[in-house]
Write an enzyme that holds these catalytic residues in place. Sequence first.
Site, PDB file in Angstrom:
ATOM      1  N   CYS A   2       0.768  -1.270   0.096  1.00 38.69           N
ATOM      2  CA  CYS A   2      -0.122   0.064   0.296  1.00 38.69           C
ATOM      3  C   CYS A   2       0.732   1.258   0.112  1.00 38.69           C
ATOM      4  O   CYS A   2       2.068   1.029   0.223  1.00 38.69           O
ATOM      5  CB  CYS A   2      -1.008  -0.043   1.307  1.00 38.69           C
ATOM      6  SG  CYS A   2      -1.852  -1.458   1.244  1.00 38.69           S
ATOM      7  N   ARG A  27       3.208   1.548  -7.273  1.00 43.06           N
ATOM      8  CA  ARG A  27       3.171   0.402  -6.386  1.00 43.06           C
ATOM      9  C   ARG A  27       1.982  -0.287  -6.651  1.00 43.06           C
ATOM     10  O   ARG A  27       1.867  -1.734  -6.210  1.00 43.06           O
ATOM     11  CB  ARG A  27       2.899   0.891  -5.120  1.00 43.06           C
ATOM     12  CG  ARG A  27       4.347   1.715  -4.534  1.00 43.06           C
ATOM     13  CD  ARG A  27       4.068   2.464  -3.215  1.00 43.06           C
ATOM     14  NE  ARG A  27       3.910   1.513  -1.995  1.00 43.06           N
ATOM     15  CZ  ARG A  27       5.029   1.704  -1.230  1.00 43.06           C
ATOM     16  NH1 ARG A  27       6.016   2.158  -1.327  1.00 43.06           N
ATOM     17  NH2 ARG A  27       4.752   0.997  -0.055  1.00 43.06           N
ATOM     18  N   TRP A  72      -3.438  -1.978  -1.669  1.00 38.04           N
ATOM     19  CA  TRP A  72      -3.317  -2.898  -2.513  1.00 38.04           C
ATOM     20  C   TRP A  72      -3.762  -4.269  -1.573  1.00 38.04           C
ATOM     21  O   TRP A  72      -3.319  -4.355  -0.864  1.00 38.04           O
ATOM     22  CB  TRP A  72      -1.913  -3.300  -2.970  1.00 38.04           C
ATOM     23  CG  TRP A  72      -1.574  -4.684  -3.522  1.00 38.04           C
ATOM     24  CD1 TRP A  72      -1.181  -5.876  -2.790  1.00 38.04           C
ATOM     25  CD2 TRP A  72      -1.617  -4.995  -4.873  1.00 38.04           C
ATOM     26  NE1 TRP A  72      -1.151  -6.760  -3.729  1.00 38.04           N
ATOM     27  CE2 TRP A  72      -1.399  -6.495  -5.013  1.00 38.04           C
ATOM     28  CE3 TRP A  72      -2.195  -4.331  -6.027  1.00 38.04           C
ATOM     29  CZ2 TRP A  72      -1.382  -7.154  -6.358  1.00 38.04           C
ATOM     30  CZ3 TRP A  72      -1.942  -5.136  -6.952  1.00 38.04           C
ATOM     31  CH2 TRP A  72      -1.715  -6.386  -7.267  1.00 38.04           C
ATOM     32  N   ASN A  98       0.201   0.014   5.893  1.00 39.76           N
ATOM     33  CA  ASN A  98       0.680  -0.783   4.941  1.00 39.76           C
ATOM     34  C   ASN A  98       1.353  -1.947   5.805  1.00 39.76           C
ATOM     35  O   ASN A  98       2.318  -1.599   6.590  1.00 39.76           O
ATOM     36  CB  ASN A  98       1.889   0.018   4.291  1.00 39.76           C
ATOM     37  CG  ASN A  98       2.552  -0.830   3.035  1.00 39.76           C
ATOM     38  OD1 ASN A  98       1.999  -1.668   2.707  1.00 39.76           O
ATOM     39  ND2 ASN A  98       3.827  -0.415   3.062  1.00 39.76           N
ATOM     40  N   GLY A  99       0.873  -3.114   5.339  1.00 41.42           N
ATOM     41  CA  GLY A  99       1.612  -4.091   6.149  1.00 41.42           C
ATOM     42  C   GLY A  99       0.553  -5.319   6.431  1.00 41.42           C
ATOM     43  O   GLY A  99      -0.539  -5.350   5.826  1.00 41.42           O
ATOM     44  N   GLU A 479      10.325 -22.935 -17.217  1.00 42.07           N
ATOM     45  CA  GLU A 479      10.254 -21.777 -16.625  1.00 42.07           C
ATOM     46  C   GLU A 479      11.491 -21.062 -17.231  1.00 42.07           C
ATOM     47  O   GLU A 479      11.399 -19.938 -17.566  1.00 42.07           O
ATOM     48  CB  GLU A 479      10.031 -21.687 -15.254  1.00 42.07           C
ATOM     49  CG  GLU A 479       9.877 -20.455 -14.600  1.00 42.07           C
ATOM     50  CD  GLU A 479       8.806 -19.439 -15.296  1.00 42.07           C
ATOM     51  OE1 GLU A 479       7.960 -19.833 -16.059  1.00 42.07           O
ATOM     52  OE2 GLU A 479       9.144 -18.254 -14.860  1.00 42.07           O
ATOM     53  N   LYS A 483      11.369 -17.788 -19.527  1.00 44.23           N
ATOM     54  CA  LYS A 483      11.696 -16.399 -19.003  1.00 44.23           C
ATOM     55  C   LYS A 483      12.886 -15.685 -20.123  1.00 44.23           C
ATOM     56  O   LYS A 483      12.775 -14.550 -20.369  1.00 44.23           O
ATOM     57  CB  LYS A 483      12.460 -16.389 -17.804  1.00 44.23           C
ATOM     58  CG  LYS A 483      11.665 -16.610 -16.501  1.00 44.23           C
ATOM     59  CD  LYS A 483      11.146 -15.307 -15.836  1.00 44.23           C
ATOM     60  CE  LYS A 483       9.521 -15.052 -16.253  1.00 44.23           C
ATOM     61  NZ  LYS A 483       8.497 -16.049 -16.377  1.00 44.23           N
ATOM     62  N   GLU A 486      10.557 -14.701 -23.452  1.00 44.92           N
ATOM     63  CA  GLU A 486       9.507 -13.592 -23.427  1.00 44.92           C
ATOM     64  C   GLU A 486      10.277 -12.417 -23.099  1.00 44.92           C
ATOM     65  O   GLU A 486       9.799 -11.266 -23.576  1.00 44.92           O
ATOM     66  CB  GLU A 486       8.597 -13.993 -22.387  1.00 44.92           C
ATOM     67  CG  GLU A 486       9.115 -14.113 -20.747  1.00 44.92           C
ATOM     68  CD  GLU A 486       7.844 -14.189 -20.019  1.00 44.92           C
ATOM     69  OE1 GLU A 486       6.664 -13.856 -20.171  1.00 44.92           O
ATOM     70  OE2 GLU A 486       7.993 -14.695 -18.939  1.00 44.92           O
ATOM     71  N   HIS A 502      16.156 -38.680 -27.016  1.00 46.81           N
ATOM     72  CA  HIS A 502      15.094 -39.131 -27.861  1.00 46.81           C
ATOM     73  C   HIS A 502      14.949 -38.154 -29.163  1.00 46.81           C
ATOM     74  O   HIS A 502      13.701 -37.817 -29.651  1.00 46.81           O
ATOM     75  CB  HIS A 502      13.909 -39.445 -27.289  1.00 46.81           C
ATOM     76  CG  HIS A 502      13.949 -40.242 -26.264  1.00 46.81           C
ATOM     77  ND1 HIS A 502      14.093 -41.726 -26.241  1.00 46.81           N
ATOM     78  CD2 HIS A 502      14.013 -40.378 -24.929  1.00 46.81           C
ATOM     79  CE1 HIS A 502      14.112 -42.374 -25.178  1.00 46.81           C
ATOM     80  NE2 HIS A 502      14.367 -41.496 -24.094  1.00 46.81           N
ATOM     81  N   LYS A 599       0.537  -7.881 -19.481  1.00 44.63           N
ATOM     82  CA  LYS A 599       0.685  -8.399 -18.388  1.00 44.63           C
ATOM     83  C   LYS A 599      -0.447  -9.473 -17.813  1.00 44.63           C
ATOM     84  O   LYS A 599      -0.206 -10.496 -17.084  1.00 44.63           O
ATOM     85  CB  LYS A 599       0.709  -7.468 -17.016  1.00 44.63           C
ATOM     86  CG  LYS A 599       1.003  -7.873 -15.708  1.00 44.63           C
ATOM     87  CD  LYS A 599       2.325  -8.520 -15.387  1.00 44.63           C
ATOM     88  CE  LYS A 599       2.539  -9.113 -14.289  1.00 44.63           C
ATOM     89  NZ  LYS A 599       3.652 -10.162 -14.258  1.00 44.63           N
TER      90      LYS A 599
END
Length: 604
Positions: A2, A27, A72, A98-99, A479, A483, A486, A502, A599
């Site tokens: 936040c 943020r 957030w 915030n927390g 993955e 990464k 992209e 193979h 996104k």
Amino acid sequence: MCGIIGYIGNKDVLSIIISGLKRLEYRGYDSCGVGFVEEKQLKILKTKGRIEKLQKKIEKTNTKIAVGHTRWATHGVPIEENAHPHTDCQNRFAVVHNGIIENYESLKKILIKEGHIFRSETDSEVIVHLIEKFYNGNLKEAVKKTLSQIVGSYGLIVLDKQQMVVSRKGSPIVIGVGENEFFVASDISAIIEHTKDIVYLEDYEIAVINENGYSIISKDDQLVEKEIQKIKISLEQIEKGNYKHFMLKEIFEQPTTIKNSLAGRIDLNNLTAKLGGLEEVLTQEPLKKIKRIMILACGTSWHCGLVAKYILEKYTRIPVDVDYASEFRYRNPVIDSSVLTIVISQSGETADTLSALREAKEKGSLVLGVVNVVGSTIARESDCGVYTRAGVEIGVASTKAFTSQLVVMFLISLYIGRKINTITDSQAKEIIENLEKISRKIKIVLKDAENIKAIAEKYKNSNNFLYLGRGINYPLALEGALKLKEISYVHAEGYPAAEMKHGPIALVDENMPCFFIANKDQNYEKVISNMNEIKTRGGKIISIATEKEIEDLSDEIVYVPKTLEVLSPFVNVVVLQLFAYYISDFLKRDVDKPRNLAKSVTVE
Ligand code: AGP
């Protein structure tokens, strides 16, 4: 995370608050609000959505003191009632926070019993009711007593008629010193246009700020004299926290975000996971009827699902299938009420995953959502769920969200395994102990960033890469390849290491670097022989290793700390994230916003 801002002075207070909140938009947030004092009355304005909407509610005022907040959501969906500031029953104090308050449920129960009326679903609201409970004329003392009751993290401002009381533990708070004016903020980006003279608050310190100035006391009640520091960096740099890109910042945030994903979710008495979003729905009875688990996701979230298959099958012995959401929804899947469906999504808005969720529900399957964005569509349409709490992820390439998803999948495995008695006390202890060490082990990997950067520089002109892993690290090979693809636009493929013989080994020559995930685990000897197959054909090998003995097989090597095999994806993925990042940066790509990508893929 936040955003918090406070101001006391003679300028246009609310425009300073609003412009500060706008500086904090990077943020990420889903709701916002302001609190100010007018004619000795506390006024609160809040809204779901953007700051522009809040601005429309603001009328001319001559207030001299105000606080603002961008939320957030971590507890409670993004609606106006859950936005900050929160006030006590008598509307005497306003709090922005915030927390995460880990013990808010028990505190809230006690406060409600004592007659306090709560207006939100948030954890933060307990703070202002505790202050009301302890207040007897001295606000600072009431705040001190309140903070002594809280388990968790906070950066907060308490506003009353003529002062702000400020404190922090784990969430940053700075005080800005102007000409007869004072600022408070969760980070300097909100106030740097007004003053570069900053005082940094340390954990447990409490500051009292009024029109005459400020005083700071330490945890043991001693007055603290603090040096005023002159800020020298640009606003742009502040938002990225001195990192060149948001993606790099988010990679380095992982030790903290993993702690946040774990916070308050371990029950050491019963050696299980505390998952409020499951406890009502996923009780022992329905769990006993589950014959299969189906995991549906896309992209990096799908890779998390593949890792989760190993974890869930190891600890619950329930068969797990993992499918691309886009494939699942069109193959008339065989699924019914004996299947638990888990959908994984950072954004909570991915069209394919949402449609797959609806298909599974239609066929009678109970759906559990693992989502980062609170109140997103997938979160709301799931029957139950667990938020990953990674905070806003701005880089299009998912990094901290992935490791937070992994944490949550571990917690879900622990939760289910303990409910259906497939995890012994000693196994549960081992999982919990090692899960709580992961944050520190990732820090060790991050310390090796320069070595990873040097390797990336050496291979930045390669046109193809192979990523190879076995067992639980096979999905990591996928993955790592994703990464790289992209964000650097370089072709890469992930494969189970044994699959090389193979067919794909035909690709191998000195121009095809092969990235091996070669931790010392049950597959180690097999991986060594796969590395030998590559070596004898002149291939270049980059290894992620725990043992020195594979040095002579590797052209490059990155060491990672040893951990439980099932936890090794946490340390291995950080190497893969950094490698992809540095290659992309060397190639001068738009790391945070790669071409052709969004996104959140909200279209099919
Ligand atoms: C991850 O780096 C990619 N940006 C992408 O694969 C992403 O994981 C995928 O689109 C799924 O998104 P979600 O987790 O928001 O559903």
